[in-house]
Design an enzyme around this catalytic site. Sequence first.
Site, mmCIF file in Angstrom:
data_model
loop_
_atom_site.group_PDB
_atom_site.id
_atom_site.type_symbol
_atom_site.label_atom_id
_atom_site.label_comp_id
_atom_site.label_asym_id
_atom_site.label_seq_id
_atom_site.Cartn_x
_atom_site.Cartn_y
_atom_site.Cartn_z
ATOM 1 N N TYR A 33 0.869 -1.180 0.000
ATOM 2 C CA TYR A 33 0.000 0.000 0.000
ATOM 3 C C TYR A 33 0.902 1.226 0.000
ATOM 4 O O TYR A 33 1.526 1.556 1.008
ATOM 5 C CB TYR A 33 -0.900 -0.040 1.225
ATOM 6 C CG TYR A 33 -1.951 1.047 1.319
ATOM 7 C CD1 TYR A 33 -2.090 2.045 0.355
ATOM 8 C CD2 TYR A 33 -2.839 1.073 2.386
ATOM 9 C CE1 TYR A 33 -3.049 3.023 0.454
ATOM 10 C CE2 TYR A 33 -3.819 2.046 2.503
ATOM 11 C CZ TYR A 33 -3.910 3.014 1.540
ATOM 12 O OH TYR A 33 -4.877 3.988 1.648
ATOM 13 N N LYS A 81 -1.026 -1.033 -4.176
ATOM 14 C CA LYS A 81 -2.192 -0.156 -4.084
ATOM 15 C C LYS A 81 -1.663 1.247 -4.289
ATOM 16 O O LYS A 81 -1.037 1.834 -3.411
ATOM 17 C CB LYS A 81 -2.897 -0.299 -2.735
ATOM 18 C CG LYS A 81 -4.128 0.590 -2.602
ATOM 19 C CD LYS A 81 -4.770 0.433 -1.237
ATOM 20 C CE LYS A 81 -5.940 1.400 -1.066
ATOM 21 N NZ LYS A 81 -6.521 1.352 0.303
ATOM 22 N N VAL A 84 -9.015 -0.631 -5.585
ATOM 23 C CA VAL A 84 -9.367 -0.818 -4.186
ATOM 24 C C VAL A 84 -10.293 0.327 -3.823
ATOM 25 O O VAL A 84 -9.857 1.479 -3.695
ATOM 26 C CB VAL A 84 -8.125 -0.833 -3.274
ATOM 27 C CG1 VAL A 84 -8.548 -0.964 -1.808
ATOM 28 C CG2 VAL A 84 -7.203 -1.982 -3.658
#
Length: 306
Positions: free
Chosen positions: A135, A163, A205
């Site tokens: 992330y 992400k 996401v």
Amino acid sequence: MVNWQGVMPAVTTKFTAKDTLDLAMFKTNIRAQLEAGVHGIIMGGTLGEASTLTDEEKQILLKETVDMVAGDVPVIINIAEQTTKAAVKAAAVAEKNGASGLMMLPPMRYKADDYETITYFTEVAKSTALPIMVYNNPVDYKVEVTLDMFEELLSQPNIQAVKESTRDISNVTRIKNRFADRLKILCGVDTLALESLLMGADGWVAGLVDAFPAETVAIYELQKAGKIKEAINIYRWFLPLLELDINSKLVQNIKLAEVATGIGTEYVRAPRLPLTGQERKQVLQIITTALQNRPTLPNYQNLSTI
């Protein structure tokens, strides 16, 4: 194995008025996500209020979700820990309880340098067989995982995706140019989602998907099928709602939207508190306006027939 593509909701945690887990409403929301055609479930992130959950609550939510999806889609759990030791332990617990993969933030609280960040991710990757999505959100977490850092991290075969939340749309192209499909890209910013997908991102996401799963998946499926105009039309309607995700009160905002669509409750865990006053009125107005103008969706799950 995780196929890092498609829409993966960062699901909220449902609480009762007594501040206990509301598993019935949690399952109602997960069911709505699956019926809409999401491609994975991500839990334990900011929207999941993970920093306020006990380890026992996290394990209950993971086990319940794994049982409910029954292998139809991967279940990803977020790791946001202060120490490498705690992150390794969290990965082991996730693997034991049936998680399909991990989403990982850099170390919390301590602002690690590049070498420390690389070592952190690498040590956790070596400790688990689970695939990992890094992330990368330097805006909120102050640590950027650069492309040079990814060059080193990708020596670990189970570090497979990012992400992408740098807010720099051109980063999608930079990643594709450098790593091709070795590093899958999932957009982590709702207001840049369609733009990222059109530039080659593999997935999304998503946040507002928690309240509007069908619309979110429709945008993804339409753009994937080359029906760009149709995707843009839904996305333009969606944008005022998506902007509720890029706000410090994103959890409260999205939970209000979940209430409006019948698949959530407004309860949050302190120190968060439900919205009040003018702030609440403004968010409700955005939601109400969107519902009044909610688009009719095409049969996006069977686009070959359209």
